[in-house]
Enzyme design. Structure first.
Site, mmCIF file in Angstrom:
data_model
loop_
_atom_site.group_PDB
_atom_site.id
_atom_site.type_symbol
_atom_site.label_atom_id
_atom_site.label_comp_id
_atom_site.label_asym_id
_atom_site.label_seq_id
_atom_site.Cartn_x
_atom_site.Cartn_y
_atom_site.Cartn_z
ATOM 1 C CG HIS A 156 -7.367 0.723 65.895
ATOM 2 N ND1 HIS A 156 -6.886 -0.514 66.311
ATOM 3 C CD2 HIS A 156 -8.534 0.906 66.573
ATOM 4 C CE1 HIS A 156 -7.713 -1.046 67.195
ATOM 5 N NE2 HIS A 156 -8.716 -0.196 67.380
ATOM 6 C CG ASP A 202 4.790 7.388 87.290
ATOM 7 O OD1 ASP A 202 5.246 8.474 86.882
ATOM 8 O OD2 ASP A 202 4.822 7.043 88.486
#
Length: 479
Positions: free
Chosen positions: A170, A403
């Site tokens: 992060h 995808d």
């Protein structure tokens, strides 16, 4: 309530390897901005994707190597600023300012298999448990600095599908940056020779505080010292410490677009609001109510007089002047902060809580961001978690649209559940939001009841649009 069923054993197919950039990359020390360098963010965000059809690991490795050319900090290593011996520093260095040693060392990539089908996993997918951690290779390290910024594990399933887990530091990026990187990786998997649609901008200097820092007034989301015990009008409770001391269970509640609309209609005609504002306010009220009303046999850290806060991420890329460069790759958010006394929060209607959320959002402008940067220049400043619900928005970031060539994920979410609240996208159900947060076991059912109860009460009353009005108080908000 959550199932306790654990996942079967996960078997590594071979020792993990390091994926290095496929081309030359800059070798230098990359300074982190004050937004990146918060202790609040010194952990890895762990994402889990279930795909119904697997992608060949060699294809994923090759495209990852290409992606790391442009996203080269993810192939580097975090270290204390000034530590150039390559050791990464010891455990005590986590209290110092950090930087990225862009050395091209590489991202960790592991391959595994598990005797489970995608459909079987979907049946368990709403409530993460500790057994899910086996889906991501754990790097043994003495401190956070010893963990590579990017770790990937691909687990092949019995049905021919795969689970892809990533851990991304992060300190290097926020949810927008994560989505940007994952889309870039998927893009290079399906179109190896095509240019990236968005190039990352790594210069953190654009968020450097103006010298000399001169923030003197308190910042609502941060603290340098413990709250005063003499504050009798609005005493503080250390809710975070209380939550960490309790047995926690994950609570997952999905809000369909129609349910979100019904929440928003509770505020009209007097107030218009966004889906996030309505759902955040509703979640905050449900959280406070459940913690302030535990079973008789359980202790609680909240009373009606306690002051609580809602902290939530606000994207500032377009809120500063000049705007952050397109593709800015770092933490580009600050925390919006809405305060309230418990009795005021739960004793008024939803619209009142929404107004608090809206006021917190409206305060986040260029000056607010500059003040945040200046406050964080003092390394003693820390996020005020003592009496706060923290909401992280994962919905509407495009995370569910990844995808790699065999279709979008059938499920995406975090690898683990925490006391921080996540607003998650729902794969294959656009505009729905799943709220996931871990609550003390003794109040988990009550929290879930409060989250769902508004709709059930309306259905019982035959009023799908809510009772409306500013004066409904607790009459219809209560279950």
């Amino acid at each position: 309530m959550p199932t306790t069923q654990e996942l079967p054993d996960c078997h590594l197919l071979k020792p993990p390897i390091l994926i290095t950039p496929s081309g030359p990359t800059p070798h230098h020390a990359l300074s982190l901005s004050n937004l990146d360098d918060q202790k609040f963010l010194r952990f890895s965000i762990k994402y889990l994707y279930l795909f119904r059809k697997s992608v060949p690991p060699e294809s994923l490795k090759a495209s990852l190597a290409k992606a790391l050319v442009d996203y080269y900090p993810l192939a580097g290593r975090l270290r204390s600023a000034g530590n150039t011996d390559g050791s990464g520093g010891g455990g005590g260095d986590v209290d110092q300012r950090l930087e990225v040693d862009c050395n091209g060392e590489g991202a960790v990539f592991a391959e595994a298999s598990m005797d489970i089908t995608g459909e079987e996993f979907l049946e368990l997918s709403w409530w993460p448990n500790r057994s899910w951690r086996k889906l991501l290779y754990k790097v043994e390290a003495h401190s956070f600095l010893g963990v590579p910024p990017l770790i990937v594990q691909v687990t092949n399933l019995r049905c021919g599908g795969m689970i892809l887990c990533t851990a991304i530091s992060h300190c290097l990026c926020d949810g927008i940056g994560t989505s940007q990187f994952l889309h870039a990786w998927a893009h290079l998997t399906t179109k190896p020779g095509a240019p990236l649609p968005v190039l990352p901008f790594h210069g953190r200097h654009v968020l450097r505080p103006r010298p000399p820092p001169h923030a003197s007034s308190p910042h609502p989301a941060y603290t340098r010292s413990l709250p005063s015990r003499n504050d009798k009008a609005a005493p503080h409770a250390d809710v975070h410490r209380y939550l960490q001391s309790q047995p926690l269970v994950p609570v997952s509640v999905t809000f369909s677009p129609s349910l979100i609309l019904r929440l928003k209609r509770r505020c009209v005609p007097s107030l218009k609001c966004t889906s996030f504002e309505a759902l955040a306010a509703h979640t905050w009220r449900s959280w406070a109510r459940s913690l302030a009303d535990p079973p008789a046999s359980a202790a609680s850290s909240l009373t009606p007089l306690h002051a609580v806060k809602l902290l939530f991420s606000v994207n500032v890329r377009d809120r500063v002047d000049p705007k952050l460069p397109h593709g800015y790759y770092g933490n580009g958010f600050v925390l919006g902060c809405a305060p309230a006394a418990v009795r005021d929060l739960v004793g008024s209607n939803l619209a009142s809580a929404v107004k608090l959320v809206q006021a917190a959002k409206s305060r986040v402008d260029g000056a607010y961001v500059r003040t945040t940067l200046e406050v964080l220049e003092d390394k003693a400043a820390k996020t005020d978690l003592a009496a706060s619900l923290v909401i992280s928005q994962w919905a509407n970031l495009g995370l569910e649209g990844i995808d790699f060539g065999e279709g979008r994920a059938a499920f995406m979410g975090p690898l683990t559940s925490d006391v921080y609240c996540l607003f998650l996208p729902v794969a294959e159900e656009p505009h729905a939001v799943r709220v996931l947060v871990s609550m003390p076991e003794c109040v988990a059912e009550k929290f879930e009841l409060y989250m769902k109860g508004f709709a059930e009460r309306e259905e019982e009353n035959g009023n799908g649009n809510g009772c409306g009005g500013e004066g409904d108080g607790l009459c219809c908000e209560d279950v």
